[in-house]
Design a protein around this motif. Structure first.
Motif, PDB file in Angstrom:
ATOM      1  N   ASN A 508     -85.200  -2.149 -42.667  1.00 45.36           N
ATOM      2  CA  ASN A 508     -84.674  -1.796 -41.268  1.00 45.36           C
ATOM      3  C   ASN A 508     -83.128  -2.152 -41.216  1.00 45.36           C
ATOM      4  OD1 ASN A 508     -87.152  -1.289 -39.374  1.00 45.36           O
ATOM      5  ND2 ASN A 508     -87.707  -3.167 -40.565  1.00 45.36           N
ATOM      6  N   LYS A 509     -82.429  -2.117 -42.465  1.00 45.11           N
ATOM      7  CA  LYS A 509     -80.990  -2.526 -42.520  1.00 45.11           C
ATOM      8  C   LYS A 509     -80.251  -1.662 -41.457  1.00 45.11           C
ATOM      9  CE  LYS A 509     -77.926  -4.367 -45.913  1.00 45.11           C
ATOM     10  NZ  LYS A 509     -77.574  -4.189 -47.418  1.00 45.11           N
ATOM     11  N   PRO A 510     -80.479  -0.338 -41.555  1.00 45.88           N
ATOM     12  CA  PRO A 510     -79.548   0.551 -40.336  1.00 45.88           C
ATOM     13  C   PRO A 510     -79.703   0.316 -39.228  1.00 45.88           C
ATOM     14  CG  PRO A 510     -80.472   1.888 -42.282  1.00 45.88           C
ATOM     15  CD  PRO A 510     -81.115   0.378 -42.300  1.00 45.88           C
ATOM     16  N   LEU A 511     -80.921  -0.083 -38.791  1.00 44.74           N
ATOM     17  CA  LEU A 511     -81.372  -0.447 -37.372  1.00 44.74           C
ATOM     18  C   LEU A 511     -80.675  -1.714 -36.887  1.00 44.74           C
ATOM     19  CD1 LEU A 511     -82.683  -0.101 -34.555  1.00 44.74           C
ATOM     20  CD2 LEU A 511     -84.774  -1.165 -35.807  1.00 44.74           C
ATOM     21  N   SER A 535     -93.255 -12.849 -29.222  1.00 47.48           N
ATOM     22  CA  SER A 535     -92.241 -12.422 -28.521  1.00 47.48           C
ATOM     23  C   SER A 535     -91.495 -11.350 -29.263  1.00 47.48           C
ATOM     24  CB  SER A 535     -91.262 -13.496 -28.013  1.00 47.48           C
ATOM     25  OG  SER A 535     -91.822 -14.534 -27.288  1.00 47.48           O
ATOM     26  N   ALA A 536     -90.729 -10.470 -28.500  1.00 50.21           N
ATOM     27  CA  ALA A 536     -90.048  -9.535 -29.704  1.00 50.21           C
ATOM     28  C   ALA A 536     -88.791 -10.080 -30.139  1.00 50.21           C
ATOM     29  CB  ALA A 536     -89.666  -8.424 -28.476  1.00 50.21           C
ATOM     30  N   CYS A 537     -88.178 -11.066 -29.534  1.00 50.86           N
ATOM     31  CA  CYS A 537     -86.801 -11.579 -29.986  1.00 50.86           C
ATOM     32  C   CYS A 537     -86.691 -13.034 -29.600  1.00 50.86           C
ATOM     33  CB  CYS A 537     -85.861 -10.479 -29.790  1.00 50.86           C
ATOM     34  SG  CYS A 537     -85.592 -10.369 -27.717  1.00 50.86           S
ATOM     35  N   CYS A 538     -85.741 -13.678 -29.823  1.00 49.16           N
ATOM     36  CA  CYS A 538     -85.122 -14.870 -29.350  1.00 49.16           C
ATOM     37  C   CYS A 538     -83.735 -15.093 -29.968  1.00 49.16           C
ATOM     38  CB  CYS A 538     -86.026 -16.126 -29.759  1.00 49.16           C
ATOM     39  SG  CYS A 538     -86.162 -16.538 -31.747  1.00 49.16           S
ATOM     40  N   LEU A 539     -83.129 -15.873 -29.297  1.00 47.70           N
ATOM     41  CA  LEU A 539     -81.775 -16.370 -29.655  1.00 47.70           C
ATOM     42  C   LEU A 539     -81.604 -17.907 -30.428  1.00 47.70           C
ATOM     43  CD1 LEU A 539     -79.733 -15.297 -26.780  1.00 47.70           C
ATOM     44  CD2 LEU A 539     -79.245 -14.414 -29.166  1.00 47.70           C
ATOM     45  N   VAL A 540     -81.215 -18.037 -31.508  1.00 50.40           N
ATOM     46  CA  VAL A 540     -81.095 -19.195 -32.336  1.00 50.40           C
ATOM     47  C   VAL A 540     -79.559 -19.423 -32.510  1.00 50.40           C
ATOM     48  CG1 VAL A 540     -81.763 -20.244 -34.491  1.00 50.40           C
ATOM     49  CG2 VAL A 540     -83.293 -18.420 -33.389  1.00 50.40           C
ATOM     50  N   SER A 541     -79.326 -20.845 -32.394  1.00 49.65           N
ATOM     51  CA  SER A 541     -78.070 -21.326 -32.692  1.00 49.65           C
ATOM     52  C   SER A 541     -77.910 -21.591 -34.273  1.00 49.65           C
ATOM     53  CB  SER A 541     -77.663 -22.597 -32.016  1.00 49.65           C
ATOM     54  OG  SER A 541     -77.849 -22.488 -30.594  1.00 49.65           O
ATOM     55  N   PRO A 575     -94.708  -4.639 -30.932  1.00 49.87           N
ATOM     56  CA  PRO A 575     -94.577  -3.302 -30.940  1.00 49.87           C
ATOM     57  C   PRO A 575     -93.313  -2.838 -30.244  1.00 49.87           C
ATOM     58  CG  PRO A 575     -96.675  -4.303 -29.790  1.00 49.87           C
ATOM     59  CD  PRO A 575     -95.728  -5.398 -30.346  1.00 49.87           C
ATOM     60  N   LEU A 576     -92.611  -3.543 -29.509  1.00 47.47           N
ATOM     61  CA  LEU A 576     -91.163  -3.203 -29.023  1.00 47.47           C
ATOM     62  C   LEU A 576     -90.389  -2.938 -30.041  1.00 47.47           C
ATOM     63  CD1 LEU A 576     -89.377  -2.591 -26.733  1.00 47.47           C
ATOM     64  CD2 LEU A 576     -88.903  -5.084 -26.526  1.00 47.47           C
ATOM     65  N   VAL A 577     -90.372  -4.014 -30.965  1.00 45.23           N
ATOM     66  CA  VAL A 577     -89.293  -3.681 -32.209  1.00 45.23           C
ATOM     67  C   VAL A 577     -89.755  -2.425 -33.186  1.00 45.23           C
ATOM     68  CG1 VAL A 577     -88.420  -4.690 -34.325  1.00 45.23           C
ATOM     69  CG2 VAL A 577     -88.561  -6.076 -32.267  1.00 45.23           C
ATOM     70  N   VAL A 578     -91.143  -2.240 -33.328  1.00 44.84           N
ATOM     71  CA  VAL A 578     -91.554  -1.148 -34.121  1.00 44.84           C
ATOM     72  C   VAL A 578     -91.362   0.187 -33.471  1.00 44.84           C
ATOM     73  CG1 VAL A 578     -93.991  -0.119 -34.882  1.00 44.84           C
ATOM     74  CG2 VAL A 578     -93.602  -2.598 -35.099  1.00 44.84           C
ATOM     75  N   ALA A 579     -91.446   0.207 -31.997  1.00 43.26           N
ATOM     76  CA  ALA A 579     -91.079   1.377 -31.363  1.00 43.26           C
ATOM     77  C   ALA A 579     -89.577   1.638 -31.642  1.00 43.26           C
ATOM     78  CB  ALA A 579     -91.558   1.184 -30.020  1.00 43.26           C
ATOM     79  N   LYS A 581     -87.817   0.911 -34.035  1.00 43.03           N
ATOM     80  CA  LYS A 581     -87.596   1.319 -35.316  1.00 43.03           C
ATOM     81  C   LYS A 581     -87.975   2.908 -35.354  1.00 43.03           C
ATOM     82  CE  LYS A 581     -89.387   0.661 -40.066  1.00 43.03           C
ATOM     83  NZ  LYS A 581     -90.375   0.141 -40.906  1.00 43.03           N
ATOM     84  N   LYS A 582     -89.110   3.310 -34.910  1.00 45.85           N
ATOM     85  CA  LYS A 582     -89.590   4.707 -35.043  1.00 45.85           C
ATOM     86  C   LYS A 582     -88.503   5.760 -34.221  1.00 45.85           C
ATOM     87  CE  LYS A 582     -94.460   3.791 -35.139  1.00 45.85           C
ATOM     88  NZ  LYS A 582     -95.731   3.783 -34.473  1.00 45.85           N
ATOM     89  N   LEU A 583     -87.882   5.131 -32.945  1.00 45.33           N
ATOM     90  CA  LEU A 583     -86.949   5.983 -32.295  1.00 45.33           C
ATOM     91  C   LEU A 583     -85.847   6.021 -33.291  1.00 45.33           C
ATOM     92  CD1 LEU A 583     -86.012   7.391 -29.757  1.00 45.33           C
ATOM     93  CD2 LEU A 583     -85.350   5.098 -28.805  1.00 45.33           C
ATOM     94  N   TYR A 584     -85.441   4.958 -33.699  1.00 48.59           N
ATOM     95  CA  TYR A 584     -84.123   5.109 -34.568  1.00 48.59           C
ATOM     96  C   TYR A 584     -84.547   6.035 -35.743  1.00 48.59           C
ATOM     97  CZ  TYR A 584     -80.506   3.863 -37.904  1.00 48.59           C
ATOM     98  OH  TYR A 584     -79.510   3.966 -38.663  1.00 48.59           O
ATOM     99  N   GLU A 585     -85.733   6.124 -36.527  1.00 52.06           N
ATOM    100  CA  GLU A 585     -85.849   6.937 -37.685  1.00 52.06           C
ATOM    101  C   GLU A 585     -85.686   8.495 -37.250  1.00 52.06           C
ATOM    102  OE1 GLU A 585     -89.419   5.336 -39.074  1.00 52.06           O
ATOM    103  OE2 GLU A 585     -88.473   3.791 -40.109  1.00 52.06           O
TER     104      GLU A 585
END
Length: 637
Positions: A508-511, A535-541, A575-579, A581-585
């Motif tokens: 997923n480098k381009p995404l 969760s789909a994502c989080c912020l890390v210091s 699922p959000l990140v997978v979706a 990725k599909k939209l980007y492809e």
């Protein structure tokens, strides 16, 4: 015959320094003169062991004469002869008391069975001159014990003094002060009484003063004892009632009721002192409105009150402690008010800190409920001590308490208890910082740890992050923030997680580059994560950057505090990140992808309890996605 003599040792300059510079509080002159009187009685009392004729019914007397405008302080102690008046009063900083101590040391050398010298207060011979703060003229009428001749010393404190023969019926000394106009208030019985109560209440000889009282519309003169003579800290604990201790605690601290803990301490050897300390059950009222302005300890030297504001007596983080320290060998400096640089004070500081920490450790081990009560009131100050007191840091960090992810709300554990409960393969002690337990419990940073059944310390006090950075490691285990850097697991789990995230990054480098470009300076980096399971994502210091919580604290203190960009981590299986990725492809130039990237960032902020930059825009985008979803559901029917 009257002898006129000049002061020695540049007396004019020294007296001006004494009167105008050394003492900030004029009340001190009564303390000094009473202390000197107690010294004189100590000397006579000691001499009476071998000369019984010196023995008296020991007392100090204060007499006020408003008509004559004089205040007199008398004792029936050792007294002075002509030569001593010249050497000890006529020369500044030549102390009879100091010479007497040296004489006692020499006597001790001469015979092992020689009696020990009395406990003496002053060591610099300047306290007497404080009388010139309030008096235009001072007379000393004195008669040496064992002598039949009395002398009168007199001076206006400027250039010279006179000495002449006088009349005095018995041994002792009387200081007569001819008061300045602005010092006439010191002739008042109640003012003198309050000063004695504050500074000289525990002198072991009675301080007497006559005053007029009204009884049945008649005025009578009564003799009153102004001091209690009861130094509670010098009495055996078995002889002091709980009510007396509690009353003394209230007197010192202003807090009504029982203290949480009472500590009696006696130090002997190179530094001799006694201390009676109280740990309060509740934070004092003034703690609620900023830190206390004065130290909670009252410093005495030989039962003479010196100050209630000597910060050097205790480390600042122990400022919740009330009590008394009474030193036997503390050498007083010229003012008796600036003691914090004295090496003896440092020794007292170290000894008291060590003892208080020891008592808290015993309380933690033997009475957990009482300790937790204490910690809820003063835990932040213990944390402050971890940050400030390097010498005692290891002992103080064992006193820290925290809630944990796996423990019920309100249950507190020590670092040792957490460490002892760690699974054998757990490499680090995990913690997370945030506003509240409720916020932390839903943090996405905990997902992989919860899955692997590891526990996490919850830290909800702004000072926690600074404290933990000072500790670094505990019992060989690094303290690791789960919302900073990478979380490491045992080798078998770690290898699997690393392979998974590396595969997602390669595929997923381009995404990832698109998301980084869309977010710009809002983030330091975008990468796939092994810590997310739901969760789909989080912020890390980054490892050495402040956490989001700490950044909010810094912003609250200074609105101009800089923002430190963090890393957006993505869950490759969500699922959000997978979706996405599909939209980007399917459509790499789709205009919605940057919008979705910003929504991912906002979602990560919301999940950790941070505010989002543009709530209205986020709401509109969410509403748009909800509309699309509902239209799709409706058309599917």
């Amino acid at each position: 015959m009257e002898n006129n003599m000049q002061f020695k040792a540049e007396v004019q300059q020294l007296l001006q320094l004494m009167i105008h510079s050394v003492y900030s509080n004029k009340d001190i002159f009564i303390r000094e003169l009473v202390a000197n009187a107690a010294d004189a009685i100590d000397k006579a009392r000691f001499e009476s062991l071998s000369k019984p004729e010196f023995a008296q019914k020991w007392e100090i007397r204060i007499d006020s004469d408003e008509k004559a405008n004089t205040l007199a302080i008398s004792d029936n102690g050792i007294g002075m002869n002509y030569d001593e008046l010249v050497s000890d009063i006529g020369t500044i900083a030549r102390s009879g008391t100091k010479a007497f101590i040296e004489a006692m040391k020499n006597a001790k050398k001469d015979g092992e069975n020689a009696p020990a010298g009395p406990e003496l207060i002053g060591q610099f011979g300047v306290g007497f001159y404080s009388s010139f703060m309030v008096a235009d003229r001072v007379d000393i009428i004195t008669r040496k014990a064992g002598s039949d001749k009395a002398w009168k010393w007199s001076s206006d404190g400027k250039e010279a003094y006179t000495i002449e023969e006088a009349q005095r019926d018995s041994q002792g000394t009387t200081i007569v002060m001819h008061m300045k106009e602005d010092a006439r208030s010191y002739l008042d019985y109640w003012k003198v009484s309050s000063i004695i109560k504050k500074y000289s209440d525990f002198i072991e000889y009675p301080v007497m003063m006559r005053h007029t009282v009204k009884k049945d519309d008649k005025e009578t003169v009564e003799d009153s004892t102004l001091n209690s003579m009861k130094a509670i800290w010098l009495r055996p604990e078995s002889e002091v009632t709980a009510e007396e201790f509690n009353s003394f605690y209230t007197h010192l601290s202003g807090q009504v009721g029982e203290p949480l803990k009472r500590i009696s301490y006696s130090a002997e050897g190179t530094s001799e002192f006694k201390a009676l300390l109280f740990l309060p059950a509740r934070a004092p009222f003034d703690f609620q409105f900023g830190e206390r302005r004065t130290n909670g300890l009252h410093l005495y030297v030989r039962r003479v009150f010196i100050t209630d504001n000597c910060p050097g007596l205790l480390p600042d983080y122990l400022r919740f402690v009330s009590g008394v320290v009474d030193s036997s060998d503390l050498p007083l400096n010229i003012s008796r008010e600036m003691l914090q640089d004295n090496p003896q004070i440092l020794k007292i500081n170290k000894n008291l800190a060590k003892r208080i920490i020891s008592e808290l450790t015993k309380m933690l081990e033997n009475d957990r409920e009482k300790y937790e009560q204490f910690y809820k009131e003063f835990g932040r100050l213990i944390k402050e001590g971890v940050h400030m007191d390097f010498a005692n840091r290891e002992k103080l960090q064992n006193l820290l308490l925290f809630e944990t992810m796996n423990g019920p709300k309100g249950k507190l554990v020590t670092l040792k208890e957490y460490r002892d409960a760690m699974p054998a393969l757990q490499q680090e002690i995990y913690y997370i910082t945030g506003d509240s337990r409720e916020t932390l419990e839903t943090s996405p940073h905990l997902e992989i740890l919860r899955k692997e059944n590891y526990d996490v310390l919850f830290m909800t006090d702004p000072i926690d992050e600074w404290v933990i950075s000072e500790i670094g490691t505990y019992d060989g285990k690094k303290l690791k923030s789960v919302n900073k850097g990478d979380v490491k697991f045992d080798e078998s789990i770690q290898k699997e997680l690393e392979e998974k995230t590396k595969k997602a990054a390669d595929e997923n480098k381009p995404l990832v580059e698109l998301i980084k470009k869309a977010l710009g300076t809002k983030v330091k980096d975008v990468r796939f994560s092994s810590r997310l399971t739901e969760s789909a994502c989080c912020l890390v210091s980054d490892e050495y950057d402040p956490s989001a919580y700490m950044q909010r604290v810094l912003k609250a203190m200074d609105r101009n505090a800089p923002n430190v960009a963090r890393i957006l981590e993505l869950n490759p299986d969500h699922p959000l990140v997978v979706a996405m990725k599909k939209l980007y492809e399917k459509s790499p130039d789709n205009a919605k992808l940057p919008e979705f990237s910003e929504m991912l960032y906002d979602q990560a902020l919301l999940a950790e309890g941070s505010p989002i930059p543009d709530p209205l825009l986020f709401t509109r985008r969410t509403a748009s996605l909800m509309t699309l979803g509902m239209e799709k559901e409706a058309s599917a029917e």
